[in-house]
Scaffold this motif. Structure first.
Motif, PDB file in Angstrom:
ATOM      1  N   ASP A 161      30.655  -8.839  60.109  1.00 61.57           N
ATOM      2  CA  ASP A 161      31.739  -9.076  61.086  1.00 61.57           C
ATOM      3  C   ASP A 161      31.815  -8.179  61.975  1.00 61.57           C
ATOM      4  N   MET A 162      31.857  -6.930  61.690  1.00 53.81           N
ATOM      5  CA  MET A 162      32.169  -5.905  62.425  1.00 53.81           C
ATOM      6  C   MET A 162      31.166  -5.203  63.328  1.00 53.81           C
ATOM      7  N   ALA A 163      29.661  -5.548  62.784  1.00 54.53           N
ATOM      8  CA  ALA A 163      28.610  -5.216  63.694  1.00 54.53           C
ATOM      9  C   ALA A 163      28.332  -6.090  64.770  1.00 54.53           C
ATOM     10  N   GLU A 164      27.682  -5.165  65.774  1.00 57.20           N
ATOM     11  CA  GLU A 164      27.071  -5.729  66.964  1.00 57.20           C
ATOM     12  C   GLU A 164      25.848  -5.666  67.028  1.00 57.20           C
ATOM     13  N   LEU A 165      25.025  -6.723  67.695  1.00 57.64           N
ATOM     14  CA  LEU A 165      23.652  -6.557  67.895  1.00 57.64           C
ATOM     15  C   LEU A 165      23.449  -5.824  69.132  1.00 57.64           C
ATOM     16  N   THR A 166      22.398  -4.692  68.984  1.00 56.26           N
ATOM     17  CA  THR A 166      22.232  -4.097  70.270  1.00 56.26           C
ATOM     18  C   THR A 166      21.001  -4.472  70.849  1.00 56.26           C
ATOM     19  N   PRO A 167      20.566  -3.956  72.033  1.00 52.97           N
ATOM     20  CA  PRO A 167      19.575  -4.617  72.765  1.00 52.97           C
ATOM     21  C   PRO A 167      18.121  -4.455  72.066  1.00 52.97           C
ATOM     22  N   GLU A 168      18.103  -3.271  71.247  1.00 50.40           N
ATOM     23  CA  GLU A 168      16.991  -3.149  70.417  1.00 50.40           C
ATOM     24  C   GLU A 168      16.689  -4.061  69.167  1.00 50.40           C
ATOM     25  N   GLY A 169      17.829  -4.788  68.990  1.00 45.54           N
ATOM     26  CA  GLY A 169      17.753  -5.672  67.690  1.00 45.54           C
ATOM     27  C   GLY A 169      18.591  -5.318  66.376  1.00 45.54           C
ATOM     28  N   THR A 170      19.235  -4.089  66.523  1.00 42.59           N
ATOM     29  CA  THR A 170      19.799  -3.337  65.479  1.00 42.59           C
ATOM     30  C   THR A 170      21.345  -3.664  65.391  1.00 42.59           C
ATOM     31  N   ARG A 171      21.789  -3.823  64.203  1.00 43.94           N
ATOM     32  CA  ARG A 171      23.023  -4.278  63.740  1.00 43.94           C
ATOM     33  C   ARG A 171      23.898  -2.966  63.676  1.00 43.94           C
ATOM     34  N   LEU A 172      24.890  -2.721  64.569  1.00 48.23           N
ATOM     35  CA  LEU A 172      25.580  -1.359  64.569  1.00 48.23           C
ATOM     36  C   LEU A 172      27.089  -1.591  64.631  1.00 48.23           C
ATOM     37  N   ILE A 173      27.604  -0.789  63.725  1.00 51.78           N
ATOM     38  CA  ILE A 173      29.312  -0.559  63.790  1.00 51.78           C
ATOM     39  C   ILE A 173      29.448   0.640  64.452  1.00 51.78           C
ATOM     40  N   ARG A 174      29.868   0.539  65.952  1.00 47.51           N
ATOM     41  CA  ARG A 174      29.982   1.769  66.693  1.00 47.51           C
ATOM     42  C   ARG A 174      31.049   2.917  66.147  1.00 47.51           C
ATOM     43  N   HIS A 175      32.115   2.107  65.425  1.00 48.53           N
ATOM     44  CA  HIS A 175      33.096   3.186  65.150  1.00 48.53           C
ATOM     45  C   HIS A 175      33.329   3.455  63.472  1.00 48.53           C
ATOM     46  N   LYS A 176      33.864   4.527  63.277  1.00 48.01           N
ATOM     47  CA  LYS A 176      33.904   4.769  62.000  1.00 48.01           C
ATOM     48  C   LYS A 176      34.520   3.769  61.068  1.00 48.01           C
ATOM     49  N   VAL A 177      33.821   3.505  59.992  1.00 52.95           N
ATOM     50  CA  VAL A 177      34.358   2.506  59.164  1.00 52.95           C
ATOM     51  C   VAL A 177      35.298   3.068  57.987  1.00 52.95           C
ATOM     52  N   SER A 178      36.558   3.164  58.252  1.00 55.48           N
ATOM     53  CA  SER A 178      37.692   3.598  57.175  1.00 55.48           C
ATOM     54  C   SER A 178      37.548   2.848  55.824  1.00 55.48           C
ATOM     55  N   ARG A 179      37.385   3.478  54.614  1.00 55.77           N
ATOM     56  CA  ARG A 179      37.213   2.721  53.375  1.00 55.77           C
ATOM     57  C   ARG A 179      38.569   2.446  53.198  1.00 55.77           C
ATOM     58  N   GLN A 180      39.702   3.190  53.637  1.00 58.70           N
ATOM     59  CA  GLN A 180      41.118   2.526  53.367  1.00 58.70           C
ATOM     60  C   GLN A 180      41.431   1.291  53.935  1.00 58.70           C
ATOM     61  N   ASP A 181      41.059   1.328  55.499  1.00 53.75           N
ATOM     62  CA  ASP A 181      41.010   0.153  56.038  1.00 53.75           C
ATOM     63  C   ASP A 181      40.311  -1.162  55.349  1.00 53.75           C
ATOM     64  N   MET A 182      39.168  -0.835  55.156  1.00 49.82           N
ATOM     65  CA  MET A 182      38.225  -1.866  54.673  1.00 49.82           C
ATOM     66  C   MET A 182      38.815  -2.422  53.326  1.00 49.82           C
TER      67      MET A 182
END
Length: 223
Positions: A161-182
Motif C-alpha cells: 500500500d505504501m509503495a508507488e510504481l516508478t516509470p521503470e516498473g519498480t515498486r518503491l517506498i520513497r520515505h524511510k519505513v519506521s518500524r515503530q510506525d509500521m
C-alpha cells in the motif's frame, strides 16, 4: 409494506429526514421496493451493483472474506441503514459483501436517480464525498487485515500500500519505513515487525537503500 406509498416509506428513513417535500417526492418517484430472502446477497465484494439499498425492515450482515473463505463481520445493518453508497460515489467495486440475515425489504435507488437527487453544486458534493469514501475504503481494508491476516501478511500488505510504481516498473517506498510506525499500523510489536522486515530483506524480497527508501524487488504477497 404494500399499504404504504413510496413517499411514506422514504419519510421513515433517517437518511432522507432532512429532504424538502419536493426532494422527498423525487426520491419516492425513483425508488423501487425489493425483497431479499434470508441468505440472499444484496451486494457482493469486488463487484458493482450501481444502486443504493435502504433497509426498510429485517437485518443484513456486512462481511469481508479472504481467498481461503475466512469471513469477518464488519457490521450488522437494520431498518434505516443503507449500503452501496460508496460505489455510487467513486464507481469502484464494493469493498464488502452484504447478505440478508433474515427476510429483508429494501428500497433500491439506481445510480442515475441518485445523481439527479444531489444538490445543484454536485461537483463540490462529489469531491467531498469521494474523499470520505476513500478514507472509508482504507478503513475497511485495515479492519479486514487485522481480522484475517497474520503479522507477516499485514506487514506485506502495508508495504504494498505504501509503495508507488516508478516509470521503470519498480515498486518503491520513497520515505524511510519506521518500524515503530509500521507496528502501530499493523497492530503488532516493533520487535515482530522488525523480524518480518529482516526476513523479507534476507530473502531478497525488499531492499533498504542508504537514504532509507525501500525497493520491493520481488513479488510480495499479503496472503
Amino acid at each position: 409494506m404494500s399499504m404504504l406509498s413510496n413517499l411514506d416509506l422514504i419519510r421513515r428513513v433517517p437518511l432522507f429526514s432532512m429532504l424538502t417535500a419536493d426532494q422527498a417526492q423525487a426520491i419516492a418517484d425513483a425508488v423501487v421496493k425489493r425483497r431479499f430472502r434470508r441468505g440472499e446477497i444484496v451486494v457482493e465484494q469486488g463487484r458493482k451493483s450501481n444502486a443504493l439499498f435502504i433497509l426498510l425492515n429485517g437485518r443484513a450482515r456486512v462481511l469481508t472474506a479472504d481467498t481461503r473463505g475466512r469471513e469477518v463481520i464488519l457490521a450488522v445493518l437494520e431498518a434505516g441503514d443503507y449500503v452501496g453508497e460508496m460505489s455510487l460515489i467513486d464507481n469502484e467495486p464494493h469493498s464488502a459483501t452484504v447478505r440478508a440475515e433474515v427476510q429483508t425489504d429494501m428500497l433500491v435507488l439506481a445510480r442515475a436517480d441518485f445523481a439527479r437527487c444531489l444538490p445543484e453544486n454536485s461537483t463540490l458534493s462529489y469531491g467531498i464525498m469521494r474523499g470520505l469514501v476513500r478514507r472509508l475504503r482504507n478503513a475497511d481494508r485495515q479492519i479486514e487485515s487485522l481480522a484475517l491476516l497474520d503479522v507477516y501478511g499485514r506487514v506485506a500488505r502495508t508495504l504494498l500500500d505504501m509503495a508507488e510504481l516508478t516509470p521503470e516498473g519498480t515498486r518503491l517506498i520513497r520515505h524511510k519505513v519506521s518500524r515503530q510506525d509500521m507496528a502501530k499500523v499493523v497492530g503488532a510489536s516493533r520487535e515482530m515487525v522488525s523480524r518480518v522486515m529482516k526476513d523479507l530483506e534476507e530473502r531478497g524480497v525488499i531492499e533498504t537503500q542508504d537514504n532509507g527508501s525501500v525497493v520491493i524487488k520481488e513479488r510480495i504477497t499479503s496472503e
